[in-house]
Write an enzyme that holds these catalytic residues in place. Structure first.
Site, short mmCIF file in Angstrom:
data_model
loop_
_atom_site.label_atom_id
_atom_site.label_comp_id
_atom_site.label_asym_id
_atom_site.label_seq_id
_atom_site.Cartn_x
_atom_site.Cartn_y
_atom_site.Cartn_z
N ASP A 15 0.81 -1.22 0.00
CA ASP A 15 0.00 0.00 0.00
C ASP A 15 0.84 1.26 0.00
O ASP A 15 0.63 2.16 -0.82
CB ASP A 15 -0.91 0.04 1.24
CG ASP A 15 -2.06 -0.97 1.15
OD1 ASP A 15 -2.42 -1.36 0.04
OD2 ASP A 15 -2.58 -1.34 2.22
N ARG A 95 0.48 4.57 17.22
CA ARG A 95 0.01 5.53 16.20
C ARG A 95 0.26 6.99 16.52
O ARG A 95 0.76 7.72 15.67
CB ARG A 95 -1.48 5.31 15.89
CG ARG A 95 -1.80 3.95 15.28
CD ARG A 95 -0.94 3.62 14.11
NE ARG A 95 -1.32 2.36 13.48
CZ ARG A 95 -0.59 1.72 12.58
NH1 ARG A 95 0.58 2.19 12.20
NH2 ARG A 95 -1.01 0.60 12.07
N ASP A 124 -7.04 3.15 12.87
CA ASP A 124 -5.75 3.82 12.70
C ASP A 124 -5.85 5.16 11.97
O ASP A 124 -5.14 6.10 12.30
CB ASP A 124 -4.77 2.87 12.01
CG ASP A 124 -4.35 1.72 12.92
OD1 ASP A 124 -4.30 1.96 14.15
OD2 ASP A 124 -4.09 0.62 12.43
N SER A 176 -3.42 -9.52 7.65
CA SER A 176 -2.92 -8.15 7.77
C SER A 176 -2.28 -8.05 9.15
O SER A 176 -2.92 -8.33 10.17
CB SER A 176 -4.09 -7.18 7.65
OG SER A 176 -3.71 -5.95 8.19
N1 ARG Z 1 -7.57 -3.68 16.09
C1 ARG Z 1 -6.32 -3.17 16.48
C2 ARG Z 1 -6.40 -1.70 16.79
O1 ARG Z 1 -7.30 -1.06 16.36
C3 ARG Z 1 -5.22 -3.46 15.50
C4 ARG Z 1 -5.33 -2.90 14.14
C5 ARG Z 1 -4.05 -3.14 13.41
N2 ARG Z 1 -4.20 -3.55 12.09
C6 ARG Z 1 -3.74 -4.68 11.52
N3 ARG Z 1 -3.21 -4.56 10.37
N4 ARG Z 1 -3.80 -5.85 12.06
O2 ARG Z 1 -5.57 -1.16 17.46
#
Ligand code: ARG
Length: 400
Positions: A15, A95, A124, A176
């Site tokens: 991406d 983040r 995110d 992912s």
């Molecule tokens: N659900 C988790 C959060 O919102 C992890 C999201 C991360 N994404 C991933 N690519 N697994 O913090």
């Protein structure tokens, strides 16, 4: 006139690689790629040459590990922040720091735009953009994944091939994955069915409890004011301590989590996490708090833990509310100094012992032996007064 510059939060994945070329063409801009090191496994040399080959004019690598541990992870640990009682918030905690690092580079390089590679369905994007708006409201934000023409991974790969964008030749990972030192988040693929047990290949670092060693690992963890400072009597820097506990936990199958969670955007999602060190440290920290915190503080802190976890999850890290809760938490942590001995064994953590110079456990009060100093007779009068309200109620309200 020189071109406008766009700062891109770059990971080296498909991406963000496609994004560089796409943004460059669409906005006729120069691209500044920025990667933050939060302790994830990655090849830095590779990233630099890859981003430049992809079309970036410059690449910045920012080592955020120490700051991540000391200013983010330890605060979350002291607060007891577990989202919906389970998730230690690895991705969510990273983040705001990544967003801040991107803003810092953007300001230094004179960028006018900020971009990230988050989708329009997740948390995110919220965490990045709320942080951007808090720290640099004058910069324009672009979220290519929400607006570009690609609707599948295949289309992105075709675009990458067409424009000579180097993408890893490795076979497509069915999941992912987001990784940092505090934990790994794994979603997508077969995991989208909450009734499907996570296949073994979904786990990146932990051994399955079935394959874990038959002999347990015992670890002594020492805390000073809520922060872990030593393992088995050896003082360690925070980062090393987390790395070590990740290793010990992973080997014993500790720290696998499977949850359906409530996202900020209203979707329920099924997520798998691997967070050995975070799981062990939260467990040990809480057990020490049981020993040293005064009853009302211990019981009240549960609410603060939940509020703190929501702040992290919901992306409002840079907020007066978080600062205010930090103040509460820090006051509570003064006596959270001492030692916790835990056993890691086939996926489980158990408590072997705890002690602290601030322990409120008084053996002379608790004991049932002759050493007892508790005033048994005083209990009678106490209970009479304590139960008076209910006694009166039941006299008036028969049979209720
Ligand atoms: N659900 C988790 C959060 O919102 C992890 C999201 C991360 N994404 C991933 N690519 N697994 O913090």
């Amino acid at each position: 006139m020189s071109k406008e510059k766009i700062a891109v939060a770059y990971s080296g994945g498909l991406d963000t690689s496609v994004m560089i070329k796409w943004l460059k063409d669409k906005y006729d801009a120069e691209i500044v790629a920025v990667t933050g090191n939060l302790g994830q496994q990655m090849e830095i040399d590779n990233l630099e040459s890859k981003s430049i080959a992809t079309g970036a004019s410059s690449f910045h690598f920012v080592d955020l590990r120490k700051q991540f541990v000391e200013e983010y992870i330890w605060r979350a640990l002291k607060a007891g922040a577990l989202y919906e009682d389970v998730y230690p918030l690895a991705t969510a905690l990273g983040r705001p720091l990544l967003a801040k690092a991107l803003v810092d580079v953007a300001l230094e390089e004179g960028c006018t735009m900020l971009t990230h590679g988050c989708t329009g369905k997740g948390n995110d994007q919220v965490r990045f953009e709320v942080t951007f708006a808090s720290l640099a409201p004058h910069l324009k934000v672009i979220a290519p994944l929400r607006i570009w023409e690609f609707t599948s991974r295949e289309q992105e790969i075709a675009y990458a091939l067409e424009h000579n964008i180097p993408v890893s030749a490795t076979k497509k990972n069915p999941y992912s994955i987001d990784e940092n030192i505090w934990g790994i988040s794994i979603e997508c693929g077969v995991l989208e069915d909450p009734m499907v047990a996570p296949p073994e290949d979904a786990f990146q670092i932990t051994t399955s409890p079935e394959k874990a060693p038959d002999t347990p690992t015992v670890v002594d963890i020492e805390f000073v004011e809520g922060v872990p400072v030593a393992l088995d009597g050896r003082q360690m820097a925070g980062l090393d301590l987390i790395v070590k506990l990740n290793e010990l936990g992973a080997r014993n199958g500790v720290g696998r989590l499977d949850m359906v969670e409530n996202r900020v955007v209203g979707i329920k999602s099924r997520e798998i996490y691997e967070a050995p060190a975070a799981t062990i440290l939260h467990f040990a920290h809480r057990e020490l708090e049981r020993l040293v915190l005064e009853k009302s503080v211990f019981q009240y802190k549960k609410n603060i833990s939940q509020d703190y976890a929501n702040i992290i999850y919901n992306g409002t890290w840079f907020s007066p509310m978080r600062h205010a809760l930090d103040a509460f938490v820090n006051v509570t942590q003064k006596p959270v100094t001492g030692l916790v001995r835990v056993k890691l064994y086939k996926g489980g953590i158990s408590l072997l012992g705890r002690n602290s110079p601030y322990s409120l456990y008084n053996e002379e009060l608790a004991t049932y032996t002759e050493a007892d100093t508790y005033d048994h007779k005083a209990a009678e009068g106490f209970i009479k007064i304590y139960g008076l309200g209910l006694k009166t109620f039941h006299e008036v309200n028969k049979n209720s």
